[in-house]
Write an enzyme that holds these catalytic residues in place. Structure first.
Site, PDB file in Angstrom:
ATOM      1  N   ARG A  61      53.569  58.864  30.894  1.00 23.20           N
ATOM      2  CA  ARG A  61      53.105  57.455  30.057  1.00 23.20           C
ATOM      3  C   ARG A  61      54.348  56.739  30.112  1.00 23.20           C
ATOM      4  O   ARG A  61      54.202  55.435  29.637  1.00 23.20           O
ATOM      5  CB  ARG A  61      52.552  57.767  28.663  1.00 23.20           C
ATOM      6  CG  ARG A  61      52.327  56.645  27.899  1.00 23.20           C
ATOM      7  CD  ARG A  61      51.224  56.886  26.785  1.00 23.20           C
ATOM      8  NE  ARG A  61      51.316  58.206  26.109  1.00 23.20           N
ATOM      9  CZ  ARG A  61      52.444  58.308  25.133  1.00 23.20           C
ATOM     10  NH1 ARG A  61      53.201  57.331  24.896  1.00 23.20           N
ATOM     11  NH2 ARG A  61      52.639  59.589  24.603  1.00 23.20           N
ATOM     12  N   TYR A 114      40.475  33.381  33.622  1.00 23.74           N
ATOM     13  CA  TYR A 114      39.871  34.690  33.926  1.00 23.74           C
ATOM     14  C   TYR A 114      38.917  34.742  32.509  1.00 23.74           C
ATOM     15  O   TYR A 114      39.468  34.783  31.565  1.00 23.74           O
ATOM     16  CB  TYR A 114      40.460  35.675  34.368  1.00 23.74           C
ATOM     17  CG  TYR A 114      39.677  37.124  34.697  1.00 23.74           C
ATOM     18  CD1 TYR A 114      39.012  37.091  35.715  1.00 23.74           C
ATOM     19  CD2 TYR A 114      40.179  37.955  33.756  1.00 23.74           C
ATOM     20  CE1 TYR A 114      38.355  38.376  35.992  1.00 23.74           C
ATOM     21  CE2 TYR A 114      39.391  39.258  33.832  1.00 23.74           C
ATOM     22  CZ  TYR A 114      38.499  39.533  34.993  1.00 23.74           C
ATOM     23  OH  TYR A 114      37.862  40.500  35.233  1.00 23.74           O
ATOM     24  N   ASP A 184      49.573  33.795  35.309  1.00 26.98           N
ATOM     25  CA  ASP A 184      48.689  34.870  35.940  1.00 26.98           C
ATOM     26  C   ASP A 184      48.626  34.272  37.398  1.00 26.98           C
ATOM     27  O   ASP A 184      47.777  33.521  37.556  1.00 26.98           O
ATOM     28  CB  ASP A 184      47.294  35.034  35.318  1.00 26.98           C
ATOM     29  CG  ASP A 184      46.292  35.906  36.135  1.00 26.98           C
ATOM     30  OD1 ASP A 184      46.544  36.399  37.171  1.00 26.98           O
ATOM     31  OD2 ASP A 184      45.482  36.421  35.353  1.00 26.98           O
ATOM     32  N   LYS A 209      43.436  43.261  42.988  1.00 22.82           N
ATOM     33  CA  LYS A 209      42.832  42.204  43.819  1.00 22.82           C
ATOM     34  C   LYS A 209      43.689  42.372  44.977  1.00 22.82           C
ATOM     35  O   LYS A 209      43.663  43.525  45.707  1.00 22.82           O
ATOM     36  CB  LYS A 209      42.875  40.735  43.198  1.00 22.82           C
ATOM     37  CG  LYS A 209      42.142  40.989  41.860  1.00 22.82           C
ATOM     38  CD  LYS A 209      40.847  41.206  41.615  1.00 22.82           C
ATOM     39  CE  LYS A 209      40.035  41.441  40.156  1.00 22.82           C
ATOM     40  NZ  LYS A 209      40.620  40.409  39.370  1.00 22.82           N
TER      41      LYS A 209
END
Ligand SMILES: *Cc1c(COP(=O)(O)O)cnc(C)c1O
Length: 394
Positions: A61, A114, A184, A209
């Site tokens: 983690r 988005y 972004d 993406k």
């Protein structure tokens, strides 16, 4: 620069091939370090690993060698001091917002976003006492006008933006003083656009993406200064949306061919955008590579290539949108972008089906709006496929 930064002066295409190899040993391809934890060589080493979360061999983690190599490669391409990978683009965006903003802070975000980023700002931020003002991101003066000195902690832009591929002027956005600036850049990966070069503080990507680029990973990444990334890492281990080593491996694999995939997708998109613009079934095409794009000059300045995404409005509205996505045979109906397969989405009948026409309009979506992510199929096949589907709805 990261420890394995490629030498200065190399092109992005070369950097994409060379970067992110610290934990490869003698393997040529990225190595999948699937282990959730690592054995320390005595208590001194265990102490060092536990107290420095950049150490890639402590606990999964905190960090992981495969994930670290992916991060190195992204930082190298962005020209960033550091990057941090997340379990998804939204994992990255929510960690930036919730990790860097506190109750009483104010955020300026653009309204062209988005959908889930918008929901985070509209529904989650207010619950934590963070106010958000939405502005038209294409108007550089609107950002400055909305900033409240001493209160605005962060400005959040997306460029090119959902859904109509509107652009934020990065030179003006990067010059904002006071609040942190975050971009972004999912629609324009770092071989095409590098916001940090304009003075922007952080750049985030849904690496799901174009960066991973094969529709086989859910992955996010944030890049910026070591100082900001140290803060984000500290929050990230509590937030817990860590990237899986397998997805990071696919991300690194994707980076190797990012430049050539984007070049091909752009070539195809230019042909299809011109074809769409000339077709009677089409009302309007939005593509940063067409002179008809309202910000064509800006696109030429800040995007090395206009990319593989095209948005268009069908003259026949919702029915035409439904018919088109049903009648294409090669192109497929699926959410996502930047992969090898050409994908179409028709928001009015899928992701935004619950919205009234006026609500759709406010979100920048028409009833006949279709978004296409050009893939890597032969361009003539795509022209034929889209042509037969469009001809059938005229
Ligand atoms: C897909 C996407 C996201 C969210 O990324 P996930 O990896 O799906 O969490 C954020 N921003 C943009 C522009 C996107 O296209």
């Amino acid at each position: 620069m990261t420890e394995d930064a490629t030498p200065a002066g190399l092109s992005s295409a070369t950097r994409a091939i060379r970067a992110g190899r610290v934990h490869n040993d003698t393997a040529l391809a990225p190595v999948l370090w699937a282990s959730s934890t690592f054995v320390a060589d005595g208590v001194e080493e265990a102490h060092r690993f536990a107290t420095d979360i950049t150490m890639p061999k402590f606990y999964g983690r905190h960090s992981n060698p495969t994930v670290a190599d992916f991060q190195h490669a992204v930082a190298d391409l962005e020209g960033a001091e550091a990057s941090r990978a997340f379990a998804s683009g939204m994992g990255a965006i929510s960690a930036v917002i919730l990790g860097l903003c506190s109750s009483g802070d104010h955020i300026v975000a653009q309204s062209q976003l988005y959908s889930h980023t918008q929901l985070l700002f509209q529904a989650v931020c207010p619950r934590f006492g963070i106010d958000v003002t939405f502005v038209d991101g294409t108007d550089p003066d609107a950002w400055d006008a909305a900033i409240i000195p001493g209160k605005t902690a962060l400005c959040f832009a997306e460029t090119p933006a959902n859904p109509k591929l509107a652009l934020v002027d990065l030179e003006r956005f990067g010059a904002i003083k006071g609040p942190m600036t975050v971009v972004d850049g999912t629609f324009a990966p770092p071989v095409v656009q590098r916001p940090l070069e304009y003075g922007v503080d952080l750049v985030v990507h849904s690496a799901t993406k174009s960066i991973a680029g094969h529709n086989d990973a859910i992955l996010g990444v944030v890049s910026g200064s070591e100082e900001l990334l140290a803060w984000i890492r500290g929050f990230a281990i509590l937030h817990g949306a860590v990237a899986s080593p397998f997805d990071a491996l696919n991300g690194l694999r994707g980076i190797r061919t990012l430049a050539v995939r984007l070049r091909q997708q752009t070539e195809t998109a230019i042909v299809l955008a011109e074809m769409l613009e000339a077709h009677p079934a089409i009302d309007r095409v939005f593509y940063p590579g067409l002179p008809s794009h309202p910000q064509f000059a800006l696109a030429q300045r800040q995007l090395d290539q206009p990319g593989g995404l095209i948005t268009f409005d069908l003259a026949g509205g919702r029915d035409a949108g439904r018919q088109l996505v049903n009648r294409v045979e090669l192109a497929q109906l699926a959410t996502s972008l930047g992969g090898p397969e050409t994908l179409l989405t028709h928001p009015a009948s899928t992701t935004h089906v619950g919205l009234l026409p006026e609500e759709l309009h406010a979100a920048g979506i028409g009833e006949g709006t279709v978004r296409m992510s050009c893939g890597l199929e032969g361009v003539d096949d795509l022209v034929a496929d889209l042509g037969q589907a469009l001809d059938s709805i005229c």
